[in-house]
Scaffold this active site. Sequence first.
Site: not given
Length: 207
Positions: A35, A40, A87
């Site tokens: 990632y 993000h 999240n």
Amino acid sequence: MSIFDIFSKIKSPDQAPSGAVEYIIAGLGNPGREYAANRHNAGFMAIDYIARELAVPVKKLRFKSLTGEAVIAGKKCLLIKPSNYMNKSGESVVDAMGYYKIPIQKVIVIFDDVSLDPGRIRIRSKGSDGGQKGVKNIIYLTGSDDFPRIKIGIGQKPHPDYDLASWVLSDFTRSEQKLIDSVCVDCLEAVKLIVGGDITQAMNGYN
């Protein structure tokens, strides 16, 4: 005084600054090499830049985060990169707030924003989550949206039907990454102003 005595008095950047933590600077993202270059992860990129500039390692695992301590604008700040995925970012923030008894108004959150073009930032003293799930979780767990935030533009979806999750988890292009690197410089300067008590100047200067 010997040369050893002189160097022994020089503060190593790896040493934690003295005094109580007064601010939390949280950059949002997802942990893991896969990632690292994602849109993000713009918040992580900002924290990494701030840490490099201040010669502060952000590698101590605490509060479900990688953490480091630095003095910014004369105040001791905790830099955090939540390690429990976007999240659930609020869990890390709440744990750190509770430990240091930091009010929500002294938590600065840095995160990605699809409504802004790469190379732009927007600073707000408070507000809604705007659809950003990490911020949504912070607001949910703290019960407040009254915290300063720095939004880093990552660009809109290529077309309306493009899946948003796929978009934010895609990597920046090389040219976009250069813009993000440049914006991280502004993030540090904005953080200095906010911690120094002048968020209005930060907004006027960087929005």
